[in-house]
Scaffold this motif. Structure first.
Motif, short mmCIF file in Angstrom:
data_model
loop_
_atom_site.label_atom_id
_atom_site.label_comp_id
_atom_site.label_asym_id
_atom_site.label_seq_id
_atom_site.Cartn_x
_atom_site.Cartn_y
_atom_site.Cartn_z
N MET A 1 -60.20 15.68 7.42
CA MET A 1 -60.56 16.90 8.10
C MET A 1 -61.90 17.39 7.55
N LEU A 2 -62.80 17.77 8.43
CA LEU A 2 -64.11 18.27 8.04
C LEU A 2 -64.04 19.77 7.74
N LYS A 3 -64.91 20.22 6.87
CA LYS A 3 -65.03 21.65 6.59
C LYS A 3 -66.30 22.14 7.24
N ILE A 4 -66.25 23.37 7.77
CA ILE A 4 -67.44 23.97 8.37
C ILE A 4 -67.68 25.33 7.73
N MET A 5 -68.92 25.80 7.82
CA MET A 5 -69.26 27.11 7.30
C MET A 5 -70.02 27.86 8.40
N PHE A 6 -69.72 29.14 8.56
CA PHE A 6 -70.42 29.95 9.54
C PHE A 6 -70.38 31.40 9.10
N SER A 7 -71.19 32.21 9.75
CA SER A 7 -71.25 33.64 9.43
C SER A 7 -70.49 34.43 10.48
N VAL A 8 -69.88 35.51 10.03
CA VAL A 8 -69.16 36.40 10.93
C VAL A 8 -69.28 37.82 10.37
N ASP A 9 -69.36 38.81 11.26
CA ASP A 9 -69.50 40.17 10.76
C ASP A 9 -68.20 40.63 10.09
N GLU A 10 -68.33 41.60 9.20
CA GLU A 10 -67.20 42.05 8.39
C GLU A 10 -66.03 42.56 9.22
N ASN A 11 -66.32 43.33 10.27
CA ASN A 11 -65.25 43.90 11.09
C ASN A 11 -64.45 42.80 11.79
N THR A 12 -65.14 41.79 12.30
CA THR A 12 -64.46 40.68 12.96
C THR A 12 -63.55 39.96 11.97
N LEU A 13 -64.04 39.70 10.78
CA LEU A 13 -63.23 39.03 9.77
C LEU A 13 -62.04 39.89 9.37
N ARG A 14 -62.26 41.18 9.21
CA ARG A 14 -61.17 42.09 8.86
C ARG A 14 -60.07 42.06 9.92
N GLN A 15 -60.48 42.11 11.19
CA GLN A 15 -59.51 42.06 12.29
C GLN A 15 -58.78 40.72 12.32
N ALA A 16 -59.52 39.63 12.10
CA ALA A 16 -58.90 38.29 12.08
C ALA A 16 -57.88 38.19 10.95
N ARG A 17 -58.20 38.76 9.81
CA ARG A 17 -57.25 38.73 8.68
C ARG A 17 -55.98 39.51 9.01
N LEU A 18 -56.13 40.65 9.68
CA LEU A 18 -54.96 41.44 10.06
C LEU A 18 -54.08 40.67 11.05
N ILE A 19 -54.71 40.02 12.01
CA ILE A 19 -53.96 39.22 12.99
C ILE A 19 -53.25 38.07 12.28
N ALA A 20 -53.97 37.38 11.40
CA ALA A 20 -53.38 36.26 10.67
C ALA A 20 -52.19 36.73 9.82
N GLU A 21 -52.36 37.84 9.14
CA GLU A 21 -51.29 38.38 8.30
C GLU A 21 -50.06 38.74 9.15
N LYS A 22 -50.30 39.36 10.27
CA LYS A 22 -49.20 39.76 11.16
C LYS A 22 -48.38 38.56 11.61
N HIS A 23 -49.06 37.42 11.80
CA HIS A 23 -48.38 36.23 12.31
C HIS A 23 -48.09 35.21 11.22
N HIS A 24 -48.30 35.62 9.97
CA HIS A 24 -47.98 34.79 8.81
C HIS A 24 -48.69 33.44 8.82
N VAL A 25 -49.97 33.47 9.15
CA VAL A 25 -50.81 32.26 9.12
C VAL A 25 -52.14 32.62 8.46
N SER A 26 -52.94 31.62 8.19
CA SER A 26 -54.26 31.87 7.60
C SER A 26 -55.30 32.03 8.70
N VAL A 27 -56.42 32.63 8.34
CA VAL A 27 -57.53 32.75 9.29
C VAL A 27 -58.02 31.35 9.66
N ALA A 28 -58.05 30.44 8.69
CA ALA A 28 -58.46 29.06 8.97
C ALA A 28 -57.55 28.42 10.02
#
Length: 120
Positions: A1-28
């Motif tokens: 599996m390849l790894k990638i790196m990218f930029s994302v604004d803080e609010n988007t990442l914060r929202q993604a983390r909340l969604i991931a947490e709610k569904h018991h998965v990682s942002v990745a």
């Protein structure tokens, strides 16, 4: 599996983390699933989508408003949401015009409240 790196604004990442947490998965995991769904969408074959799929994709990206998408597809809100979910596209982003209207509405409410407070 390849790894990638990218930029994302803080609010988007914060929202993604909340969604991931709610569904018991990682942002990745969310990103892997989204990219897999996008790769399987058929977009690569012929480099274009047509009909309902294109309208849903454009709606998901915020290129079409909810009202216009509903009119194109001839569906109600519930059916539109279901179609979006089945297609595997993320929830829609507000169009620029919708975002501007929301900001104007917030300013109107904020300034109206400030004026009300002065009357006290």
């Amino acid at each position: 599996m390849l790894k990638i790196m990218f930029s994302v604004d803080e609010n988007t990442l914060r929202q993604a983390r909340l969604i991931a947490e709610k569904h018991h998965v990682s942002v990745a995991s969310l990103l892997r699933n989204y990219l897999a769904t996008l790769a399987e969408s058929g977009l690569i074959e012929g480099d274009s989508m047509t009909g309902n799929c294109q309208a849903l994709f454009d709606y998901s990206l915020g290129k079409l408003s909810r009202h216009k998408t509903r009119r194109i597809l001839g569906v109600d809100d519930f059916t539109l949401t279901t179609m979006l979910r089945v297609a595997g596209f993320p929830p829609p982003r507000a169009t620029n015009a919708e975002e501007e209207k929301m900001l104007d509405d917030i300013k109107d409410v904020h300034f109206a409240k400030a004026d009300d407070d002065k009357d006290c």
